[in-house]
Write an enzyme that holds these catalytic residues in place. Sequence first.
Site, mmCIF file in Angstrom:
data_model
loop_
_atom_site.group_PDB
_atom_site.id
_atom_site.type_symbol
_atom_site.label_atom_id
_atom_site.label_comp_id
_atom_site.label_asym_id
_atom_site.label_seq_id
_atom_site.Cartn_x
_atom_site.Cartn_y
_atom_site.Cartn_z
ATOM 1 N N ASN A 132 -18.904 26.254 19.129
ATOM 2 C CA ASN A 132 -17.706 26.092 18.289
ATOM 3 C C ASN A 132 -16.822 24.951 18.795
ATOM 4 O O ASN A 132 -15.675 24.823 18.377
ATOM 5 C CB ASN A 132 -16.873 27.373 18.293
ATOM 6 C CG ASN A 132 -17.623 28.540 17.711
ATOM 7 O OD1 ASN A 132 -18.233 28.424 16.652
ATOM 8 N ND2 ASN A 132 -17.586 29.668 18.405
ATOM 9 N N HIS A 152 -12.900 38.742 10.779
ATOM 10 C CA HIS A 152 -13.434 38.829 12.145
ATOM 11 C C HIS A 152 -13.189 40.210 12.779
ATOM 12 O O HIS A 152 -12.188 40.871 12.493
ATOM 13 C CB HIS A 152 -12.725 37.763 12.981
ATOM 14 C CG HIS A 152 -13.310 37.524 14.329
ATOM 15 N ND1 HIS A 152 -12.731 37.999 15.481
ATOM 16 C CD2 HIS A 152 -14.416 36.843 14.705
ATOM 17 C CE1 HIS A 152 -13.460 37.616 16.521
ATOM 18 N NE2 HIS A 152 -14.482 36.900 16.083
ATOM 19 N N GLU A 189 -9.133 35.042 6.765
ATOM 20 C CA GLU A 189 -9.416 33.843 7.564
ATOM 21 C C GLU A 189 -9.307 32.638 6.648
ATOM 22 O O GLU A 189 -9.429 32.774 5.435
ATOM 23 C CB GLU A 189 -10.846 33.921 8.127
ATOM 24 C CG GLU A 189 -10.966 34.866 9.280
ATOM 25 C CD GLU A 189 -12.420 35.118 9.710
ATOM 26 O OE1 GLU A 189 -13.221 34.188 9.686
ATOM 27 O OE2 GLU A 189 -12.710 36.267 10.076
ATOM 28 N N SER A 249 -15.980 32.724 9.662
ATOM 29 C CA SER A 249 -16.696 32.319 10.868
ATOM 30 C C SER A 249 -18.211 32.349 10.738
ATOM 31 O O SER A 249 -18.897 31.582 11.396
ATOM 32 C CB SER A 249 -16.262 33.193 12.040
ATOM 33 O OG SER A 249 -16.538 34.547 11.769
ATOM 34 N N ASP A 275 -5.941 33.757 9.757
ATOM 35 C CA ASP A 275 -6.608 33.402 11.005
ATOM 36 C C ASP A 275 -7.297 32.051 10.804
ATOM 37 O O ASP A 275 -8.277 31.951 10.070
ATOM 38 C CB ASP A 275 -7.629 34.505 11.337
ATOM 39 C CG ASP A 275 -8.431 34.222 12.603
ATOM 40 O OD1 ASP A 275 -8.271 33.134 13.189
ATOM 41 O OD2 ASP A 275 -9.229 35.096 12.990
ATOM 42 N N HIS A 317 -11.261 28.791 12.682
ATOM 43 C CA HIS A 317 -12.220 27.714 12.368
ATOM 44 C C HIS A 317 -11.600 26.636 11.491
ATOM 45 O O HIS A 317 -12.320 25.806 10.935
ATOM 46 C CB HIS A 317 -13.470 28.306 11.714
ATOM 47 C CG HIS A 317 -14.151 29.303 12.599
ATOM 48 N ND1 HIS A 317 -15.029 28.922 13.590
ATOM 49 C CD2 HIS A 317 -14.016 30.642 12.700
ATOM 50 C CE1 HIS A 317 -15.446 30.008 14.233
ATOM 51 N NE2 HIS A 317 -14.829 31.067 13.721
ATOM 52 N N LYS A 327 -11.813 26.947 20.284
ATOM 53 C CA LYS A 327 -12.827 26.314 19.428
ATOM 54 C C LYS A 327 -12.538 24.811 19.341
ATOM 55 O O LYS A 327 -12.787 24.113 20.322
ATOM 56 C CB LYS A 327 -12.902 27.060 18.108
ATOM 57 C CG LYS A 327 -13.621 28.389 18.358
ATOM 58 C CD LYS A 327 -13.494 29.470 17.344
ATOM 59 C CE LYS A 327 -14.200 30.722 17.868
ATOM 60 N NZ LYS A 327 -13.808 31.940 17.207
HETATM 61 C C1 PLP Z 1 -13.465 33.313 17.681
HETATM 62 C C2 PLP Z 1 -12.630 34.023 16.689
HETATM 63 C C3 PLP Z 1 -11.541 34.817 17.070
HETATM 64 C C4 PLP Z 1 -11.267 35.174 18.497
HETATM 65 O O1 PLP Z 1 -10.770 34.102 19.214
HETATM 66 P P1 PLP Z 1 -11.042 34.059 20.796
HETATM 67 O O2 PLP Z 1 -10.069 33.069 21.283
HETATM 68 O O3 PLP Z 1 -12.470 33.613 20.929
HETATM 69 O O4 PLP Z 1 -10.822 35.434 21.315
HETATM 70 C C5 PLP Z 1 -10.739 35.345 16.087
HETATM 71 N N1 PLP Z 1 -10.997 35.128 14.799
HETATM 72 C C6 PLP Z 1 -12.050 34.390 14.389
HETATM 73 C C7 PLP Z 1 -12.277 34.188 12.939
HETATM 74 C C8 PLP Z 1 -12.905 33.824 15.321
HETATM 75 O O5 PLP Z 1 -13.949 33.127 14.917
#
Ligand code: PLP
Length: 402
Positions: A48, A134, A185, A189, A214, A217, A248
């Site tokens: 990522n 997620h 999101e 993801s 969220d 990505h 990421k």
């Molecule tokens: C990776 C991810 C998270 C968690 O983030 P981390 O910093 O890895 O704990 C939360 N939401 C989504 C959509 C993700 O892909």
Amino acid sequence: MTPFEAELSSRLEAIRAQGLYRQLRRIDSPQATRIEIDGRSFLNFASNDYLGLAKEPALAEASIKAVEKFGSGSGASRLICGSLSPHCELEELLADFKQTEAALSFSSGYSAAVGTICALMGKDDIIVLDKLVHASIVDAARLSGAKIRVFDHNDLNDLEKILQWADAKQIDGTTKRPNVLIVTESIFSMDGDSAPLREIVELKNKHGAWLMVDEAHGTGLYGLNRRGLAEELGVSSEIEVQMGTLGKAIGASGGYICGSRNLVDLLINRARSFIFSTAPVPASAAAATAGLRFMRSADGESRRNNLKERVKTFRAVRGLGPEQVWSAIQPIIIGSETAAVETAVKLRDAGVFVPAVRYPTVARGAARLRITLTAGHTEDELAELFNVLETVGLGSGCNEAK
Ligand SMILES: *Cc1c(COP(=O)(O)O)cnc(C)c1O
């Protein structure tokens, strides 16, 4: 064997029997388009690290400076005596980047989701989730004790039906309406598709709900200032809770929440994953700050454009039509868990590292190869991927998502 060990063995056997057994693989090199495992080099389409910042010297240098000045540990939780200047600088920069009144960093995106949702919502409230959000958000919603309603993925009609149902609710024994929080999101993801944020904002305004997005990505990749998909769609100021990760595209680790001063002050007082946890090490906060700076620079812009070009090539060569929103996540849906794992093994034998993503990360029977493209991939490396996919029977035109 003790009864405890016998129980564990039988559970592991059940996981194996379903084709769902997972193992750690030791990587002996930094994150890059090529990684080393057991002395062998693999072309990496699993990371990522979208902008290639995980091993960018500017981030490493910032970490080293932070270690030299503040040492390796942070000593305590943020509210005791662990709130060091690298954490505060990171949060000032995050708020400036997202153009919000305030920001708060967490030790991970997972802990940001859990802390925030549980601080905002309780048993009298209603949380409305997209079906594909997620695991961190699902876990957070469950832990909060609120009523959970799930709408079909990106289905605005289904979402509106749930909001209408919530409109009619009253908290038991009162005439008060429950708080309603929609969580989705921006870029999903495991599918790489995007949420219709403008329409969701309209609905949440119409029904007096709150919205949490969220951007795990999306951050670093979309919008004029690369703030995320919300910026690109012009709805940032309408989203009460903007969440993301620093792990990421930013190339470091940690999570964040951006929003109003009141939101952040409430989280400092009520987010248990923030309060009852040692502050991230200073090196981590400093790396995230440097990652954000890099990402906002002209170099960050050109990395983003490189990545966009690679995505264009990928979709053209694979015979895929244009996407509504371009995405670095390009899954190939396989279906069966065992078949996905077998294909991933064949790809590895041919020197290409792509993860087989299975239940519980995606639904049962929807196992997939999750190919992620990054800014550092060259056209030659893509050509190598296409060749290898061809040799395992996944040439252009095979069943792909979106
Ligand atoms: C990776 C991810 C998270 C968690 O983030 P981390 O910093 O890895 O704990 C939360 N939401 C989504 C959509 C993700 O892909």
